[in-house]
Design a protein around this motif. Structure first.
Motif, PDB file in Angstrom:
ATOM      1  N   UNK A 155     -45.816  15.908 -67.687  1.00 13.60           N
ATOM      2  CA  UNK A 155     -44.835  16.437 -66.732  1.00 13.60           C
ATOM      3  C   UNK A 155     -44.661  17.943 -66.920  1.00 13.60           C
ATOM      4  N   UNK A 156     -44.634  18.385 -68.163  1.00  6.84           N
ATOM      5  CA  UNK A 156     -44.486  19.816 -68.428  1.00  6.84           C
ATOM      6  C   UNK A 156     -45.669  20.595 -67.866  1.00  6.84           C
ATOM      7  N   UNK A 157     -46.898  20.046 -68.053  1.00  3.48           N
ATOM      8  CA  UNK A 157     -48.077  20.712 -67.512  1.00  3.48           C
ATOM      9  C   UNK A 157     -48.004  20.796 -65.989  1.00  3.48           C
ATOM     10  N   UNK A 158     -47.613  19.700 -65.345  1.00  4.94           N
ATOM     11  CA  UNK A 158     -47.501  19.715 -63.874  1.00  4.94           C
ATOM     12  C   UNK A 158     -46.457  20.705 -63.418  1.00  4.94           C
ATOM     13  N   UNK A 159     -45.331  20.715 -64.074  1.00  5.61           N
ATOM     14  CA  UNK A 159     -44.276  21.655 -63.690  1.00  5.61           C
ATOM     15  C   UNK A 159     -44.713  23.099 -63.907  1.00  5.61           C
ATOM     16  N   UNK A 160     -45.439  23.340 -64.997  1.00  6.83           N
ATOM     17  CA  UNK A 160     -45.937  24.700 -65.244  1.00  6.83           C
ATOM     18  C   UNK A 160     -46.933  25.111 -64.171  1.00  6.83           C
ATOM     19  N   UNK A 161     -47.804  24.174 -63.731  1.00  3.14           N
ATOM     20  CA  UNK A 161     -48.755  24.498 -62.658  1.00  3.14           C
ATOM     21  C   UNK A 161     -48.009  24.843 -61.370  1.00  3.14           C
ATOM     22  N   UNK A 162     -46.990  24.066 -61.064  1.00  2.00           N
ATOM     23  CA  UNK A 162     -46.214  24.337 -59.845  1.00  2.00           C
ATOM     24  C   UNK A 162     -45.510  25.685 -59.978  1.00  2.00           C
ATOM     25  N   UNK A 163     -44.960  25.983 -61.137  1.00  2.00           N
ATOM     26  CA  UNK A 163     -44.279  27.265 -61.344  1.00  2.00           C
ATOM     27  C   UNK A 163     -45.268  28.428 -61.225  1.00  2.00           C
ATOM     28  N   UNK A 164     -46.509  28.223 -61.753  1.00  2.00           N
ATOM     29  CA  UNK A 164     -47.535  29.276 -61.622  1.00  2.00           C
ATOM     30  C   UNK A 164     -47.885  29.488 -60.162  1.00  2.00           C
ATOM     31  N   UNK A 165     -48.017  28.379 -59.446  1.00  2.00           N
ATOM     32  CA  UNK A 165     -48.418  28.462 -58.044  1.00  2.00           C
ATOM     33  C   UNK A 165     -47.416  29.290 -57.256  1.00  2.00           C
ATOM     34  N   UNK A 166     -46.150  29.102 -57.532  1.00  2.00           N
ATOM     35  CA  UNK A 166     -45.133  29.815 -56.777  1.00  2.00           C
ATOM     36  C   UNK A 166     -44.633  31.057 -57.503  1.00  2.00           C
ATOM     37  N   UNK A 167     -45.226  31.374 -58.610  1.00  2.00           N
ATOM     38  CA  UNK A 167     -44.891  32.598 -59.318  1.00  2.00           C
ATOM     39  C   UNK A 167     -43.567  32.545 -60.060  1.00  2.00           C
ATOM     40  N   UNK A 168     -43.129  31.402 -60.397  1.00  2.00           N
ATOM     41  CA  UNK A 168     -41.860  31.269 -61.116  1.00  2.00           C
ATOM     42  C   UNK A 168     -42.058  31.320 -62.627  1.00  2.00           C
ATOM     43  N   UNK A 169     -43.274  31.205 -63.083  1.00  2.00           N
ATOM     44  CA  UNK A 169     -43.557  31.177 -64.509  1.00  2.00           C
ATOM     45  C   UNK A 169     -43.894  32.585 -64.975  1.00  2.00           C
ATOM     46  N   UNK A 170     -43.233  33.058 -65.985  1.00  2.00           N
ATOM     47  CA  UNK A 170     -43.520  34.377 -66.539  1.00  2.00           C
ATOM     48  C   UNK A 170     -44.735  34.239 -67.446  1.00  2.00           C
ATOM     49  N   UNK A 171     -45.870  34.700 -66.948  1.00  2.00           N
ATOM     50  CA  UNK A 171     -47.113  34.560 -67.692  1.00  2.00           C
ATOM     51  C   UNK A 171     -47.524  35.934 -68.193  1.00  2.00           C
ATOM     52  N   UNK A 172     -47.913  36.033 -69.424  1.00  2.03           N
ATOM     53  CA  UNK A 172     -48.255  37.342 -69.988  1.00  2.03           C
ATOM     54  C   UNK A 172     -49.605  37.847 -69.467  1.00  2.03           C
ATOM     55  N   UNK A 173     -50.512  36.960 -69.112  1.00  2.00           N
ATOM     56  CA  UNK A 173     -51.808  37.415 -68.627  1.00  2.00           C
ATOM     57  C   UNK A 173     -51.762  37.761 -67.139  1.00  2.00           C
ATOM     58  N   UNK A 174     -50.705  37.412 -66.429  1.00  2.00           N
ATOM     59  CA  UNK A 174     -50.562  37.735 -65.013  1.00  2.00           C
ATOM     60  C   UNK A 174     -49.745  39.032 -64.905  1.00  2.00           C
ATOM     61  N   UNK A 175     -50.385  40.144 -64.477  1.00  2.00           N
ATOM     62  CA  UNK A 175     -49.650  41.420 -64.420  1.00  2.00           C
ATOM     63  C   UNK A 175     -48.621  41.457 -63.302  1.00  2.00           C
ATOM     64  N   UNK A 176     -48.853  40.639 -62.272  1.00  2.00           N
ATOM     65  CA  UNK A 176     -47.924  40.650 -61.150  1.00  2.00           C
ATOM     66  C   UNK A 176     -46.885  39.569 -61.361  1.00  2.00           C
ATOM     67  N   UNK A 177     -45.670  39.911 -61.183  1.00  2.00           N
ATOM     68  CA  UNK A 177     -44.606  38.904 -61.317  1.00  2.00           C
ATOM     69  C   UNK A 177     -43.603  39.144 -60.219  1.00  2.00           C
ATOM     70  N   UNK A 178     -42.855  38.179 -59.986  1.00  2.00           N
ATOM     71  CA  UNK A 178     -41.873  38.238 -58.934  1.00  2.00           C
ATOM     72  C   UNK A 178     -40.735  39.151 -59.341  1.00  2.00           C
ATOM     73  N   UNK A 179     -40.369  40.018 -58.416  1.00  2.00           N
ATOM     74  CA  UNK A 179     -39.295  40.963 -58.681  1.00  2.00           C
ATOM     75  C   UNK A 179     -38.005  40.373 -58.171  1.00  2.00           C
ATOM     76  N   UNK A 180     -37.026  40.358 -59.040  1.00  2.00           N
ATOM     77  CA  UNK A 180     -35.736  39.806 -58.622  1.00  2.00           C
ATOM     78  C   UNK A 180     -34.705  40.896 -58.616  1.00  2.00           C
TER      79      UNK A 180
END
Length: 182
Positions: A155-180
């Motif tokens: 479940x955690x893996x699925x939720x993390x994939x969904x969060x990555x898809x919508x940019x909700x997961x703060x990933x260190x290798x992804x330079x672009x992140x959602x600005x709030x």
């Protein structure tokens, strides 16, 4: 009311009997015993009269009442044969009495032995059954815990994939992140 239910019902009866036995012993010690008649005085009479005295033995071969030979357990055959000797009751001979008592004692001994062995076997068997059941329950509990952890991880893996898809997961290798906006 609570204290009365704790004691078994037979206990007061046992106390009453014990009290009467002790009282009876005290009375007997103060009264001198009656003089016992010699067993030979009952010879040529009846078996019942002879055996009223516990220390007497009746012999049917010559209808004599003799003193029971207390030095030997069984009366010697020179005194009276076992099949013609009566002691205690007139309707059963000494030989049959000995056989009956031996059979009853043997049955009691065998039944007690069988009961003890059976109880020990059942106790040992029930203990091993309980240990097996506890082991099975522990094994099942561990399996359920592992399955639960595995489902939680999935479940955690699925939720993390969904969060990555919508940019909700703060990933260190992804330079672009959602600005709030704050």
């Amino acid at each position: 009311m609570e204290a009365a239910r704790r004691w078994p019902l037979w206990l007061p009866g046992l106390a009453l009997l014990w009290g009467r036995a002790v009282a009876g012993l005290q009375i007997r010690t103060t009264v001198p015993p009656a003089p016992a008649q010699a067993c030979s005085t009952f010879s040529q009479k009846s078996c019942e009269e002879c055996l009223k005295n516990v220390s007497c033995l009746w012999c049917y071969t010559n209808n004599t009442c003799i003193d029971y030979p207390v030095r030997s357990i069984f009366p010697p055959s020179s005194l009276c044969s076992l099949s013609n000797a009566r002691w205690g009751v007139c309707w059963i001979n000494f030989e049959a009495l000995i056989i009956a008592m031996a059979v009853v004692a043997g049955l009691i001994l065998v039944s007690v032995t069988v009961c003890c062995c059976y109880c020990c076997y059942c106790r040992r068997r029930s203990r091993s059954r309980l240990e097996e059941e506890e082991e099975q329950l522990a094994r099942k509990r561990e399996e359920r815990r592992l399955q639960s952890l595995q489902r939680k991880h999935e479940r955690k893996l699925k939720h993390d994939e969904i969060r990555k898809k919508y940019g909700l997961l703060q990933d260190s290798d992804n330079p672009y992140s959602r600005f709030e906006n704050e």
